[in-house]
Write an enzyme that holds these catalytic residues in place. Structure first.
Site, short mmCIF file in Angstrom:
data_model
loop_
_atom_site.label_atom_id
_atom_site.label_comp_id
_atom_site.label_asym_id
_atom_site.label_seq_id
_atom_site.Cartn_x
_atom_site.Cartn_y
_atom_site.Cartn_z
N ARG A 151 0.79 -1.03 -0.15
CA ARG A 151 -0.04 -0.08 0.07
C ARG A 151 1.00 1.15 -0.05
NH1 ARG A 151 -2.17 -3.44 4.21
NH2 ARG A 151 -4.15 -4.09 3.50
N LYS A 175 -2.14 -2.16 7.74
CA LYS A 175 -3.36 -1.71 8.81
C LYS A 175 -3.50 -2.18 10.21
CE LYS A 175 -6.49 -0.65 4.82
NZ LYS A 175 -7.86 -1.02 4.08
N HIS A 244 -1.87 2.37 -6.21
CA HIS A 244 -2.56 1.21 -5.65
C HIS A 244 -2.85 0.11 -7.00
CE1 HIS A 244 -4.14 -0.43 -2.13
NE2 HIS A 244 -5.14 -0.98 -2.80
N ARG A 247 -0.36 -2.66 -6.63
CA ARG A 247 -0.66 -3.83 -5.60
C ARG A 247 -1.60 -4.72 -6.13
NH1 ARG A 247 -1.17 -4.86 0.06
NH2 ARG A 247 -3.32 -5.20 0.71
N HIS A 270 -4.16 -8.82 4.24
CA HIS A 270 -5.41 -9.07 4.20
C HIS A 270 -6.03 -9.86 5.67
CE1 HIS A 270 -6.47 -8.45 -0.09
NE2 HIS A 270 -5.95 -7.23 0.24
N TYR A 279 -9.28 -11.25 -6.27
CA TYR A 279 -8.49 -11.09 -7.48
C TYR A 279 -8.40 -12.62 -8.15
CZ TYR A 279 -6.26 -7.35 -4.89
OH TYR A 279 -6.06 -6.19 -4.21
#
Length: 307
Positions: A151, A175, A244, A247, A270, A279
């Site tokens: 990110r 995150k 992004h 990514r 994730h 994806y």
């Protein structure tokens, strides 16, 4: 209690509760606050007291939102916000139970992320002029973002102490301050080495800077700074993308190459496997487009039969 409070006060307390009690991310808390603000405004317009709200009221509100043209994704977000709000009101003693839990969230069709081909990534990175320290930095920066699926915030916050060139590994803080170890490729190693050995010292000078990527002043590079540099290369290359997108491309190329979903989930950081699964749909979409490209007659016949 809450009846005597103004909407701004209720929202402020709810927002604080989201951050401190539910431990929500700031962005999520802000989104939920906006959604609940919409609901409270609607209650005022309909002259409905917050203490009088029940399941039927909430259903009326969701139906109204749908008639106003809200997408399934927005409705799903609204219901999530109302569930958190209901939990807060229940704890405050204003609701006897969380009525919002009885609402069914619609299964929102998430838009497929834009993905570049390997050739497009190479074309984008090839326009970077590495004749000066800033160009050498950018070559290392965007190669690493693609090679590790970072990110933009993870790239800007990457620390020198967390780059292990010999092992070709970096420690990424993602995150929620969750850390993960991500390997990077040979090209990224070469570009990082050139940057760390020569270009970065020239930019930093005698300053002590913990972050890997710095600007022309030798200070940590901001997310906005990274975004602006990327826009320049996007324009030069003619490849339309966002930072992004690198990514997204990283994840899709891994899956296309045979990587398993769990591994890609770990590499991307994730929390939920369902986030990574999108994806696989991108890959399916690419397969469909390739099929249509190379078997146009078959596709035309299928379309004719449908008619």
């Amino acid at each position: 209690m809450a009846e005597k409070l103004s909407i701004p006060v209720i929202l402020s307390r709810f927002y604080t509760d989201l951050l401190l009690v539910e431990r929500r991310a700031r962005k999520t808390a802000e989104t939920y606050r906006l959604s609940v603000n919409e609901f409270l405004d609607w209650c005022v317009e309909k002259r409905i007291k917050l203490s009088s709200v029940n399941v039927q009221t909430l259903l009326y509100y969701i139906v109204w939102r749908k008639t106003e043209g809200c997408t399934e994704l927005t409705l799903a977000k609204d219901i999530s916000a109302l569930r958190s709000f209901g939990s807060y009101l229940e704890r405050q003693g204003l609701w006897s139970e969380n009525y919002a839990l009885m609402l069914d969230r619609p299964k929102a069709a998430r838009p497929l992320p834009r993905v570049l081909t390997v050739n497009q990534v190479e074309k984008l990175l090839s326009v970077i002029d590495t004749s000066d320290p800033l160009g050498i930095r950018d070559a290392a920066l965007f190669e690493l973002i693609y090679s590790c699926g970072l990110r933009i915030s993870e790239a800007s916050g990457l620390l020198v102490q967390n780059v292990h060139l010999n092992e070709q590994l970096i420690l990424v803080r993602g995150k929620g301050d969750k850390e993960r170890i991500v390997p990077f490729g040979v090209q990224a190693k070469e570009k990082l080495t050139a940057y760390l050995d020569d270009a970065r010292p020239a930019l930093v000078g005698k300053k002590a800077v913990a972050e890997v990527f710095v600007n022309y002043k030798g200070e940590p590079m901001s997310r906005k700074g990274i975004w602006k540099r990327f826009q320049d290369y996007e324009s030069l290359s003619g490849v339309h993308a966002k930072v992004h997108t690198l990514r997204h491309s990283f994840a899709t190329h891994l899956l296309s190459g045979g990587a398993d979903l769990r591994s890609v989930q770990e590499l991307l950081g994730h929390a939920d496997l369902s986030t990574t699964q999108i994806y696989t749909h991108v890959d399916d979409e690419q397969l469909r487009r390739n099929h249509e490209k190379f078997f146009p007659g078959h596709t035309a016949a299928s379309d004719k039969n449908k008619g």
